[in-house]
Motif scaffolding. Structure first.
Motif, mmCIF file in Angstrom:
data_model
loop_
_atom_site.group_PDB
_atom_site.id
_atom_site.type_symbol
_atom_site.label_atom_id
_atom_site.label_comp_id
_atom_site.label_asym_id
_atom_site.label_seq_id
_atom_site.Cartn_x
_atom_site.Cartn_y
_atom_site.Cartn_z
ATOM 1 N N GLU A 1 -10.603 -24.324 39.155
ATOM 2 C CA GLU A 1 -11.738 -23.621 39.763
ATOM 3 C C GLU A 1 -11.857 -22.202 39.230
ATOM 4 N N MET A 2 -13.058 -21.651 39.395
ATOM 5 C CA MET A 2 -13.297 -20.269 39.015
ATOM 6 C C MET A 2 -12.495 -19.349 39.938
ATOM 7 N N VAL A 3 -11.725 -18.456 39.350
ATOM 8 C CA VAL A 3 -11.018 -17.442 40.135
ATOM 9 C C VAL A 3 -11.172 -16.104 39.427
ATOM 10 N N HIS A 4 -11.090 -15.038 40.200
ATOM 11 C CA HIS A 4 -11.160 -13.712 39.587
ATOM 12 C C HIS A 4 -9.914 -12.899 39.889
ATOM 13 N N ASP B 1 -6.391 -14.324 40.815
ATOM 14 C CA ASP B 1 -5.179 -14.809 40.161
ATOM 15 C C ASP B 1 -5.335 -16.238 39.668
ATOM 16 N N GLY B 2 -4.602 -16.535 38.622
ATOM 17 C CA GLY B 2 -4.671 -17.842 37.988
ATOM 18 C C GLY B 2 -4.032 -17.728 36.624
ATOM 19 N N THR B 3 -4.250 -18.744 35.800
ATOM 20 C CA THR B 3 -3.698 -18.705 34.444
ATOM 21 C C THR B 3 -4.849 -18.849 33.451
ATOM 22 N N LEU B 4 -4.583 -18.456 32.219
ATOM 23 C CA LEU B 4 -5.649 -18.448 31.213
ATOM 24 C C LEU B 4 -5.870 -19.826 30.620
ATOM 25 N N ARG B 5 -7.144 -20.103 30.359
ATOM 26 C CA ARG B 5 -7.515 -21.339 29.675
ATOM 27 C C ARG B 5 -8.478 -20.994 28.534
ATOM 28 N N PHE B 6 -8.291 -21.638 27.395
ATOM 29 C CA PHE B 6 -9.252 -21.524 26.291
ATOM 30 C C PHE B 6 -9.947 -22.872 26.123
ATOM 31 N N VAL B 7 -11.283 -22.863 25.938
ATOM 32 C CA VAL B 7 -11.980 -24.097 25.546
ATOM 33 C C VAL B 7 -12.717 -23.825 24.239
ATOM 34 N N ASP B 8 -13.028 -24.909 23.500
ATOM 35 C CA ASP B 8 -13.798 -24.729 22.266
ATOM 36 C C ASP B 8 -15.286 -24.954 22.533
ATOM 37 N N ALA B 9 -16.086 -24.930 21.473
ATOM 38 C CA ALA B 9 -17.540 -25.000 21.637
ATOM 39 C C ALA B 9 -18.000 -26.335 22.223
ATOM 40 N N THR B 10 -17.177 -27.370 22.088
ATOM 41 C CA THR B 10 -17.564 -28.654 22.682
ATOM 42 C C THR B 10 -17.130 -28.726 24.148
ATOM 43 N N GLY B 11 -16.434 -27.701 24.611
ATOM 44 C CA GLY B 11 -15.973 -27.704 25.993
ATOM 45 C C GLY B 11 -14.560 -28.262 26.146
ATOM 46 N N LYS B 12 -13.943 -28.648 25.031
ATOM 47 C CA LYS B 12 -12.591 -29.229 25.096
ATOM 48 C C LYS B 12 -11.540 -28.133 25.316
ATOM 49 N N ILE B 13 -10.571 -28.404 26.174
ATOM 50 C CA ILE B 13 -9.506 -27.424 26.441
ATOM 51 C C ILE B 13 -8.566 -27.361 25.238
ATOM 52 N N VAL B 14 -8.367 -26.148 24.694
ATOM 53 C CA VAL B 14 -7.443 -26.021 23.570
ATOM 54 C C VAL B 14 -6.126 -25.352 23.960
ATOM 55 N N ALA B 15 -6.119 -24.617 25.056
ATOM 56 C CA ALA B 15 -4.861 -24.053 25.569
ATOM 57 C C ALA B 15 -5.062 -23.829 27.056
ATOM 58 N N VAL C 1 -15.574 -22.501 30.984
ATOM 59 C CA VAL C 1 -14.149 -22.841 31.008
ATOM 60 C C VAL C 1 -13.760 -23.645 32.252
ATOM 61 N N ILE C 2 -14.393 -23.329 33.380
ATOM 62 C CA ILE C 2 -13.950 -23.925 34.655
ATOM 63 C C ILE C 2 -14.266 -25.419 34.751
ATOM 64 N N SER C 3 -13.549 -26.079 35.665
ATOM 65 C CA SER C 3 -13.876 -27.472 35.985
ATOM 66 C C SER C 3 -14.892 -27.539 37.114
ATOM 67 N N HIS C 4 -14.932 -26.538 37.972
ATOM 68 C CA HIS C 4 -16.002 -26.340 38.943
ATOM 69 C C HIS C 4 -15.864 -24.966 39.591
ATOM 70 N N CYS C 5 -16.931 -24.528 40.300
ATOM 71 C CA CYS C 5 -16.909 -23.177 40.894
ATOM 72 C C CYS C 5 -16.068 -23.122 42.160
ATOM 73 N N GLY C 6 -16.106 -24.192 42.933
ATOM 74 C CA GLY C 6 -15.312 -24.203 44.149
ATOM 75 C C GLY C 6 -16.064 -23.805 45.409
ATOM 76 N N THR C 7 -17.371 -23.536 45.308
ATOM 77 C CA THR C 7 -18.192 -23.315 46.514
ATOM 78 C C THR C 7 -19.478 -24.132 46.342
#
Ligand code: SF4
Lengths: 457, 177
Positions: free
Chosen positions: A233-236, A238-252, A299-305
Motif C-alpha cells: 500500500e501507499m505509505v508516506h 514508514d515502509g521499504t523501498l520498491r523499484f518498478v520498471d516502465a511496464t510496472g514490473k517490480i525490479v527491487a 509503484v503501489i499495489s493499491h492506495c489503501g483507502t
C-alpha cells in the motif's frame, strides 16, 4: 554559430533553477540543461552539533516541506537512539506528515501550476498566476486556499505553528493530542473532502485539451521508486523501498533505509548544484528513475483507502503498465490529497490516538542512523554519523527532488525539442519548457539569480 | 487608485517566509485588490521591474548572484523589507561560516558522490566566503524577524504600509518564533 536560450529564473516553481536550451545553426534544439543554482551546505555545517538538534535544524532546508525533513531526521535519530517509538507517537507523526503532503500538493497544483490550465499555457504572462486565477476562477482559487489551509491548520494545531514546528522530536512527538484538537481537525474534513472531489472532477475534464502536452511532457520509459508497506500500500511515513520498471514490473523490493547506498548512487554534473541520483545496478545515467506522486501511484499495489483506490483504478487506465507521462504528476497529486484526507480521518479515529504515551527517551546507542520518508515530492533520506558524545560527525542527505534530476533534464529536452523553434521564438514555447518542470513540482529551496531574462545569445 | 507594486524575492532561505506570506490565506484575495505582485517566484515576469514600491526579501546573501541581485533590487525599490531571520541575521545559512567553502563543496560533491566527483562550476553562481544578512550589503528599511514571521505579522506589515504608516514591529515579532 550555435545559439543558446536561457530561461532564468524558472518561475512558479519552488526555489530557483534556470534552463539553457542549445540551438543548432538552423535554430533546432539539440540539447537542454536544467540548472539548480544553490548549495546551502547542510551536510557540512551540521557537523559538531548535538544529534537531537537535527530535526529542527534540518527542517530549515525547506519551508514548503519542513515536516518531511522533521520526519526523516527524527527517524534517523530514532535509529541513533535505537528506540521503538510508541504507536501513538508514530500515528501523530503520520497525521502531521500527511497534513503537510496535502498543503504542499495544494500549493503545487493551485498556486503554481493551475494558471497554466485555467488561463492557458499561451496566455499573458503578466496575469498567468494565482492572482489571475483569483479573478478568472475565484471558486477554484478558494478551493486551493482552503486545501492548503486545511493542511497548515492541522500542522499548527499539532505543533504550535504552521511552518517549522518543533513538535516531531527524536523518540516520538513532544506533546500528545487533546480531545479538543482532535474534534477541531475532524470538523474541517468534510469541506476539504468536498473541495478535492470538485477539483478532481474539473481537472479530469481538461485532459482532452492537452493531448500534445500529455504526449510530450517528459513522457518516456524510466524506473519509478517509492516506499510501500508490507501489503504494497501507499505509505508516506514508514515502509521499504520498491523499484518498478516502465511496464510496472517490480525490479527491487523490500529495501530498508540503511541499505540505500546499495541501490542508489549519486553523480555530479558540472552544470548543476543538484546531484543526479541513479539506480546503482543499472549504472549512470542509465539508472534514471522518477519519484513523487506519479511514481508512488505506479509503484503501489493499491492506495489503501476506498475513494482514492477508486480514483487510482482510473489513473492506471492511462497507461499500459506504469503511467509514463509526467503531465500526470498533477492528477497523481490530487489523488494523493484525496487519500491523505481519508487517512487523516482514519488515524484520528483510532482508539489510542489520545494516549499520553507519545515519546521514548534514550541516550544515543548507535553511531550511525538512516531515516527515510516519503515527502510530497518523493523519497527523502537522512543519514547521520555521531561520535560517542552524540555529536554529528557526518551527514548525507538525498532530497526528494534530486531523484528526479535525470528525468527533469530529459523532460526539458523532450519538450524543448518538440515545441521550441529558434527561428520563431514565442513566449508560450518557453512556458511549456517551464511547465514540464512544474509537473515535477521540484523544491529547489535555493536562491534566485541576478534579475532574470530570456535573452537570445 | 493604482495598486501598490510589490516584489518578493528569495535569496539563501528555505522559502518558509514565502509560505508564511501565503498563510495569509483568504486575506490574500482582499490584499490582491490593493497590491499587484509584479515580481516573485509566484508570478512569471523574469525581469525585476524598473520601479517597485515594496520588496520583501527572504534569505541571507550567500553567492555572487545574491549580491548582484540584492543591489539591483535596492536601486529599483522604495521600501525594502528584510523578511525573516535569514535576511535579518544570516540565521541558519550563516552556520556554514564556521567552515571553509571548499569543505562545504567537498562534502557534497566529492565525499558524498559515487561517480563523476567534481565541483560544479558551469552556469552556477559562486559561493561567497561568508554568508551575510541583507543589511550588511544594502540599506534595509524594515526588519521583520521570525523563522518565519507569522502570517499575521506579515499581514500587519503590509496593511500598515498600505495605510501609509510605518509598521511598529516591537510587539509583533521575535527571533525564531
Ligand atoms: S527565516 Fe526561517 S523560515 Fe525564513 S527563510 Fe530563513 S529558515 Fe526559512
Amino acid at each position: 554559430m550555435s545559439r543558446q536560450i536561457t530561461i532564468e529564473p524558472v518561475t512558479r516553481a519552488e526555489g530557483h533553477g534556470k534552463i539553457t536550451i542549445f540551438l543548432d545553426d538552423a535554430g533546432h534544439v539539440h540539447d537542454a540543461q536544467f540548472h539548480v543554482t544553490q548549495i546551502r551546505g547542510f551536510e557540512k555545517f551540521c557537523e559538531g552539533r548535538p544529534f537531537y538538534e537535527m530535526p529542527s535544524l534540518m527542517a530549515r532546508i525547506c519551508g514548503i516541506c519542513p515536516v518531511s525533513h522533521l520526519v526523516a531526521s527524527a527517524k534517523a535519530c530514532d535509529e541513533l537512539m535505537a528506540v521503538e517509538i510508541p504507536e501513538t507517537g508514530k500515528n501523530l507523526r503520520r497525521i502531521m506528515n500527511i497534513a503537510q503532503l496535502v498543503q504542499s500538493h495544494a500549493l503545487s497544483f493551485f498556486h503554481l501550476a493551475s494558471p497554466d490550465f485555467l488561463l492557458g499555457l499561451d496566455s499573458d504572462p503578466a496575469t498567468r498566476n494565482i492572482f489571475g486565477v483569483m479573478e478568472s476562477h475565484p471558486e477554484i482559487a478558494r478551493d486551493g486556499i482552503l486545501l492548503r489551509k486545511f493542511g497548515q491548520e492541522i500542522i499548527e494545531l499539532l505543533g504550535g505553528k504552521r511552518i517549522h514546528p518543533g513538535w516531531i522530536v527524536p523518540g516520538g512527538v513532544s506533546e500528545p493530542l487533546s480531545a479538543d484538537k482532535r474534534e477541531k481537525i475532524l470538523a474541517t474534513i468534510p469541506a476539504a473532502m468536498a473541495a478535492i472531489q470538485r477539483t478532481l472532477e474539473w481537472f479530469k475534464r481538461t485532459f482532452d485539451q492537452y493531448p500534445e502536452e500529455i504526449r510530450t511532457f517528459a513522457n518516456f520509459p524510466s524506473l519509478f521508486m517509492a516506499m510501500v508497506n508490507k501489503r504494497g500500500e501507499m505509505v508516506h511515513y514508514d515502509g521499504t523501498l520498491r523499484f518498478v520498471d516502465a511496464t510496472g514490473k517490480i525490479v527491487a523490493d523490500g529495501i530498508e533505509a540503511h541499505q540505500y547506498q546499495d541501490y542508489i548512487g549519486e553523480a555530479v554534473e558540472p552544470y548543476s548544484y543538484l546531484k543526479f541520483p541513479y539506480y546503482k545496478p543499472m549504472g549512470y545515467p542509465e539508472g534514471m528513475y522518477r519519484v513523487g506522486p506519479l511514481a508512488r501511484l505506479n509503484v503501489i499495489s493499491h492506495c489503501g483507502t476506498p475513494l482514492a483506490d477508486a480514483e487510482w483504478a482510473e489513473f492506471r487506465e492511462l497507461g499500459r503498465g506504469a503511467v509514463l507521462s509526467s503531465f500526470h504528476y498533477h492528477y497523481a497529486r490530487l489523488i494523493e490529497i484525496l487519500n491523505g484526507i481519508e487517512r487523516i480521518e482514519l488515524i484520528l479515529n483510532k482508539r489510542d490516538i489520545l494516549s499520553k504515551n507519545v515519546r521514548a527517551f534514550a541516550e544515543p546507542n548507535r553511531l550511525e542512523g538512516v531515516g527515510m520518508s516519503e515527502a510530497p515530492r518523493g523519497t527523502l533520506i537522512h543519514h547521520y554519523r555521531i561520535n560517542e558524545d552524540g555529536i554529528i560527525t557526518y551527514a548525507n542527505l538525498i532530497i526528494a527532488t534530486g531523484h528526479n534530476n535525470l528525468a527533469m533534464n530529459r523532460g526539458v529536452l523532450q519538450v524543448a525539442k518538440h515545441y521550441v523553434n529558434g527561428a520563431k521564438l514565442q513566449e508560450g514555447m518557453l512556458n511549456r519548457v517551464e511547465a514540464v518542470i512544474r509537473c515535477y513540482d521540484p523544491c529547489l529551496s535555493c536562491s534566485t539569480h541576478a534579475a532574470g531574462q530570456m535573452p537570445l545569445h | 487608485m493604482s495598486k501598490v507594486r510589490v516584489a518578493t524575492v528569495w535569496l539563501d532561505g528555505c522559502s518558509g517566509c514565502h509560505m508564511s506570506f501565503l498563510d495569509i490565506d483568504e486575506r490574500l484575495i482582499e490584499l490582491a485588490q490593493y497590491i499587484e505582485v509584479v515580481y516573485s517566484p509566484l508570478v512569471d515576469p523574469k525581469v525585476f521591474p524598473e520601479s517597485v514600491d515594496v520588496a520583501l526579501i527572504e534569505g541571507a546573501v550567500s553567492s555572487n548572484e545574491d549580491l548582484e541581485k540584492v543591489r539591483h533590487i535596492r536601486a529599483h525599490t522604495k521600501i525594502l523589507i528584510s523578511l525573516g531571520d535569514c535576511a535579518v541575521t544570516g540565521n541558519v545559512p550563516s552556520m556554514r561560516n564556521s567552515f571553509k567553502v571548499d569543505d562545504v563543496l567537498n562534502r557534497a560533491y566529492i565525499e558524498n558522490a559515487s561517480v563523476q566527483q567534481q565541483i560544479p562550476n558551469v552556469s552556477v553562481p559562486t559561493l561567497l566566503p561568508r554568508v551575510v544578512p541583507v543589511h550588511s550589503v544594502v540599506p534595509v528599511d524594515i526588519f521583520v524577524p521570525g523563522c518565519p514571521p507569522s502570517a499575521d505579522t506579515i499581514y500587519f506589515v503590509l496593511s500598515e504600509l498600505l495605510q501609509g504608516r510605518t509598521p511598529d514591529m516591537s510587539e509583533r515579532s521575535r527571533f525564531g518564533a
